[in-house]
Scaffold this active site. Sequence first.
Site, short mmCIF file in Angstrom:
data_model
loop_
_atom_site.label_atom_id
_atom_site.label_comp_id
_atom_site.label_asym_id
_atom_site.label_seq_id
_atom_site.Cartn_x
_atom_site.Cartn_y
_atom_site.Cartn_z
N ASP A 191 -2.48 6.19 -3.50
CA ASP A 191 -1.34 5.56 -2.86
C ASP A 191 -0.82 4.45 -3.76
O ASP A 191 -1.27 4.29 -4.90
CB ASP A 191 -1.70 5.05 -1.46
CG ASP A 191 -2.73 3.94 -1.48
OD1 ASP A 191 -3.42 3.81 -2.51
OD2 ASP A 191 -2.87 3.23 -0.47
N ASP A 201 -1.13 1.27 -4.07
CA ASP A 201 -2.02 0.27 -4.68
C ASP A 201 -3.36 0.87 -5.08
O ASP A 201 -4.28 0.14 -5.44
CB ASP A 201 -2.21 -0.94 -3.76
CG ASP A 201 -2.95 -0.61 -2.48
OD1 ASP A 201 -2.93 0.56 -2.06
OD2 ASP A 201 -3.55 -1.53 -1.89
N SER A 225 0.82 -1.21 0.00
CA SER A 225 0.00 0.00 0.00
C SER A 225 0.85 1.26 0.00
O SER A 225 1.60 1.52 -0.93
CB SER A 225 -0.95 -0.04 1.20
OG SER A 225 -1.91 0.99 1.15
N ASP A 235 -5.91 2.15 -3.65
CA ASP A 235 -7.19 1.88 -2.97
C ASP A 235 -7.62 3.03 -2.09
O ASP A 235 -8.65 2.96 -1.42
CB ASP A 235 -7.13 0.57 -2.17
CG ASP A 235 -6.20 0.63 -0.97
OD1 ASP A 235 -5.40 1.60 -0.87
OD2 ASP A 235 -6.26 -0.29 -0.14
#
Length: 449
Positions: A243, A245, A102, A247
């Site tokens: 960010d 990833d 992340s 999400d």
Amino acid sequence: MSKRLFGTDGLRGQVNIFPMTAEVALRMGLAAGSYFRNGKQRHKVIIGKDTRLSGYVFESALTSGLCAMGMDVFQVGPMPTPAVSFLTRNMRADLGIVISASHNPFMDNGIKFFDSSGHKLPDAVEDEIADMVLSQDTQWDYPQAEKVGRAYKIEDARGRYIVYLKYSFPQDMTLNGVKLVLDCANGAAYSLGHMFEELGAEVVRIGDKPNGLNINDKCGSLYPDILGQRVVEEHADLGLALDGDADRLIVVDEKGQVLDGDVIMAMCAADLMERGKLNHNMLVATVMSNMALENFMKENGGSLLRTPVGDRYVVEAMRREGAILGGEQSGHLIFKEFSTTGDGLLAALQLLRILCVKNRPLSELSGLLELYPQKLQNVHVKRKRPFEEVPAVQDALKQVEQELAGKGRVLLRYSGTESVARVMVEAEDSSKVELYTSELAGVLEEHLR
């Protein structure tokens, strides 16, 4: 035993240090394959990753373990976490796996799972998988040689995801005349900015040149001030920060002011209530969300349901209560009508729809929520002792709560992914916020380090 592996967002740690090793990833593939294999049909697993160099290591190890257990693996390459959730549903897979840490730096990585419906696995299932990984007594029930799995690469995964995202945006609406700056954090969404251009927007890209080592490096949702400067320089209407990833989403208005997840949730909740589409007039958020958001919902005839930190717990509460909007202050935003997990690009489209409908500057639209002063401070700890077992911490906490007298909040919690204790203080008086945060952090440093 299993709690040594999974935190609030899957397995995470520094690469080549337990538990983020190739050996653990191989056993994770074997364990997941063993758990999800049932019946005689072929089983599908979707594996996506972000842009970290180490992603190749864990992708190969997981694939080997899964194929050994008779699972067919479909590798989609660098892909946002929510895209893997979508593709797991879309391709009727049994399991989705994301290799990502992340917002963490490149030297970290992680592994998280989605079930066939695109939801993150419950704690109990993660624990069963973790126990198989850690136990030296695990006996793998390998299939016969002709029944081992195969690995495939899916070349059109990005296109499928973009079509799905655009479906969430009104068909009769365009982004003509909108100029935005998009910061992809040199992460999984680095190649997806053209989606906004296809809808008519002018897009200035930053953080879109990953090299395996620069993910989240002074870019993305943890560095919105840099994005804010660029928005002002470009005379853009807004900035969008993802960010690693993709999400989560943090937004910057045309003046360079940062809008966190609480402000975005307030805007989206107000829009849905105005259109009579917010189920039960309920918004789901975590204990970290600002008191102002809770008061805003009450003042507008709605309610705020709080959950523990972690978008998985927000989603669980949304499913249980029938809510369609939820999220976290950190920028995880869940629109249940379209998605089963936090999705930064999807959230951006929902916000852009509001911006187009209202035809007003974002700085004006975001003025509906005035946040209370709030400060979050991290304290590194050697081990995560329960706070209630440390008398000095309990005494300091009670004293601060008494002094706030109901006009503020204090929250102590451990990070689910790092060896960190977090102190959050919120109050109407910013000087008290600074004072109490410093006092409590000092007590934690003295007694937990």
